[in-house]
Write an enzyme that holds these catalytic residues in place. Sequence first.
Site, PDB file in Angstrom:
ATOM      1  N   LEU A 117       0.865  -1.186   0.000  1.00 11.99           N
ATOM      2  CA  LEU A 117       0.000   0.000   0.000  1.00 11.99           C
ATOM      3  C   LEU A 117       0.897   1.231   0.000  1.00 11.99           C
ATOM      4  O   LEU A 117       1.995   1.225   0.574  1.00 11.99           O
ATOM      5  CB  LEU A 117      -0.885   0.011   1.255  1.00 11.99           C
ATOM      6  CG  LEU A 117      -2.029  -1.006   1.271  1.00 11.99           C
ATOM      7  CD1 LEU A 117      -2.745  -0.969   2.622  1.00 11.99           C
ATOM      8  CD2 LEU A 117      -3.017  -0.757   0.139  1.00 11.99           C
ATOM      9  N   LYS A 119      12.394  12.348   0.332  1.00 13.72           N
ATOM     10  CA  LYS A 119      12.367  13.495   1.242  1.00 13.72           C
ATOM     11  C   LYS A 119      13.016  13.153   2.583  1.00 13.72           C
ATOM     12  O   LYS A 119      13.610  13.998   3.233  1.00 13.72           O
ATOM     13  CB  LYS A 119      10.945  14.005   1.445  1.00 13.72           C
ATOM     14  CG  LYS A 119      10.589  15.143   0.521  1.00 13.72           C
ATOM     15  CD  LYS A 119      10.235  14.729  -0.877  1.00 13.72           C
ATOM     16  CE  LYS A 119      11.258  14.800  -1.941  1.00 13.72           C
ATOM     17  NZ  LYS A 119      10.820  14.265  -3.241  1.00 13.72           N
ATOM     18  N   GLU A 165      22.909  15.130 -19.109  1.00 17.20           N
ATOM     19  CA  GLU A 165      21.577  15.500 -19.604  1.00 17.20           C
ATOM     20  C   GLU A 165      21.644  15.754 -21.113  1.00 17.20           C
ATOM     21  O   GLU A 165      22.519  16.479 -21.589  1.00 17.20           O
ATOM     22  CB  GLU A 165      21.091  16.739 -18.838  1.00 17.20           C
ATOM     23  CG  GLU A 165      19.882  17.438 -19.412  1.00 17.20           C
ATOM     24  CD  GLU A 165      18.640  16.555 -19.567  1.00 17.20           C
ATOM     25  OE1 GLU A 165      18.221  15.935 -18.585  1.00 17.20           O
ATOM     26  OE2 GLU A 165      18.110  16.493 -20.703  1.00 17.20           O
ATOM     27  N   ALA A 168       1.932  12.655  -7.152  1.00 17.97           N
ATOM     28  CA  ALA A 168       1.027  12.055  -6.172  1.00 17.97           C
ATOM     29  C   ALA A 168      -0.157  12.975  -5.882  1.00 17.97           C
ATOM     30  O   ALA A 168      -1.297  12.519  -5.758  1.00 17.97           O
ATOM     31  CB  ALA A 168       1.786  11.751  -4.886  1.00 17.97           C
ATOM     32  N   HIS A 224       4.674  38.106  10.285  1.00 21.99           N
ATOM     33  CA  HIS A 224       5.994  38.726  10.169  1.00 21.99           C
ATOM     34  C   HIS A 224       6.862  38.293  11.337  1.00 21.99           C
ATOM     35  O   HIS A 224       6.379  38.290  12.466  1.00 21.99           O
ATOM     36  CB  HIS A 224       5.865  40.247  10.167  1.00 21.99           C
ATOM     37  CG  HIS A 224       7.200  40.923  10.140  1.00 21.99           C
ATOM     38  ND1 HIS A 224       7.941  41.056   8.985  1.00 21.99           N
ATOM     39  CD2 HIS A 224       7.953  41.446  11.141  1.00 21.99           C
ATOM     40  CE1 HIS A 224       9.085  41.656   9.272  1.00 21.99           C
ATOM     41  NE2 HIS A 224       9.120  41.900  10.575  1.00 21.99           N
TER      42      HIS A 224
END
Length: 454
Positions: free
Chosen positions: A37, A50, A205, A315, A440
């Site tokens: 899952l 991440k 690249e 996603a 701020h």
Amino acid sequence: MERFDLIVIGGGPGGYLCAERAAQGGLRVVLIEGKHLGGTCLNEGCIPTKTLLYSAKLYRHATESEDFGVIGEKVVFDHAKVIQRKGRVVKSLVNGVASAMKANKVTVVTENGRIAGRTAEGFRVLAGEQEYVGDRLVLATGSETAIPPIPGLKEALASGFAVTNRELLDCEKLPETLAVIGGGVIGLEMACYFASVGTHVTVIEALPKIAGPVDPEMCRIIMDAYKDAMDFKLSCPVKELTADGVVYEQDGQRQELKCDMVLVSVGRKPFTAGLGLETLGVETDRGAIVTDRHMCTNVAGVYAVGDCNGKAMLAHTAYREAEVAVRHMLGQPDEVRYNVIPTVLYTEPEVADVGETKESAEALGLHVKEIKLPMNYAGRYQAENEKGKGFIKLVVDMDTHRVLGCHMIGSYASELILPAAMMVDTELPVERLKKMVFPHPSVGEIIREALFQL
Ligand code: NAI
């Protein structure tokens, strides 16, 4: 044979959210997932990267903080520990998805699902020994790494010399040198991790610039930020892989780069092979399932959400598409606005975009103004990034006074793109937006500063 109101094939963000929302809407749902899952996002994409990139950021901060009055004596980077932590984070989130399915009474089947046609009773899907029949079918089978026909690549993948991001995310030993084929999103995020923690990375690249459609000036800032740890070979298509290197073309000349490991990141393609689409006559276009704005395919009752429809392989697009598909099933009109989907490149600095650029808006015949400001206008940005080169570009329609797009490079850009996306999506007039109070000091004040340039 078991009957359901809805069969969902694929348990990634598109599939599991679809199952959850449909169950909340009163449908009896079965979710069929062959592996884990959470799909690519949770297991081998967004979340693992991440997790790794956060460790890299901590390391960079700890080792490059002298100017900030922080001097580390002996900062050690333990890559194996980072990989272990990544495993824990992934496990916890995957368990969270399983709990959500349970809480919403979604039946989860851990088998590969295959469509076996349709009878008067409904759509038939085979999974393991079982047959499931449903009134509706959602295809959420995701995508897979594209493997181009580069000579030697198949052999290199088989020997482990070349890997995709999936294997690289589990590799417990840092390579000394890494060649990254393709300077797109996956290539750059992985390159940034490895370059930050000691590997010498070369990004090769084919195009003259990295990061696809990302603003060229932002690309230069990223390349500059990593210039000591990364080489960029631009306009250099890869032609071949040898047993210990990558052969590419530069100015018509054949060049070879020796390296310890190669990452292949030249794109992803919808994963629909072997799904049995032909048994229902579901239309595809170059492997992607064709859908309309309600996520309906050409076969009534069959929907496709997420990467498998090839629209935007993200996603968060899949989440939104899942909601739209379920609302369509429940008779609630809704549609995806593909031009207001934010995108983020999790390099350091981060890059985030939403909506039109000046160029794309002008191509639509719109009369726009682009406001460009350095992030330094925001006090908190300076407090944290004295030498930062971040900036924002806000694109405003001068006829309607609505924000059409926002493009940022700098710290927190991944989070700040949300208020910008809200401005684009809600189409509130600039005069109304100017009345919003921004905290701020915050880096987000840069958006307010940009609005007040009008
Ligand atoms: P990509 O399409 O972003 O980049 C592939 C790059 O490879 C292109 O720049 C292309 O010019 C280059 N290339 C192709 N053939 C080549 C060759 N022979 N030699 C050298 N360069 C070559 O694909 P990528 O990075 O694999 O990502 C796939 C998908 O994953 C993306 O479409 C994205 O939606 C998704 N993704 C999104 C992320 C995010 O939103 N932060 C993170 C990671 C993936």
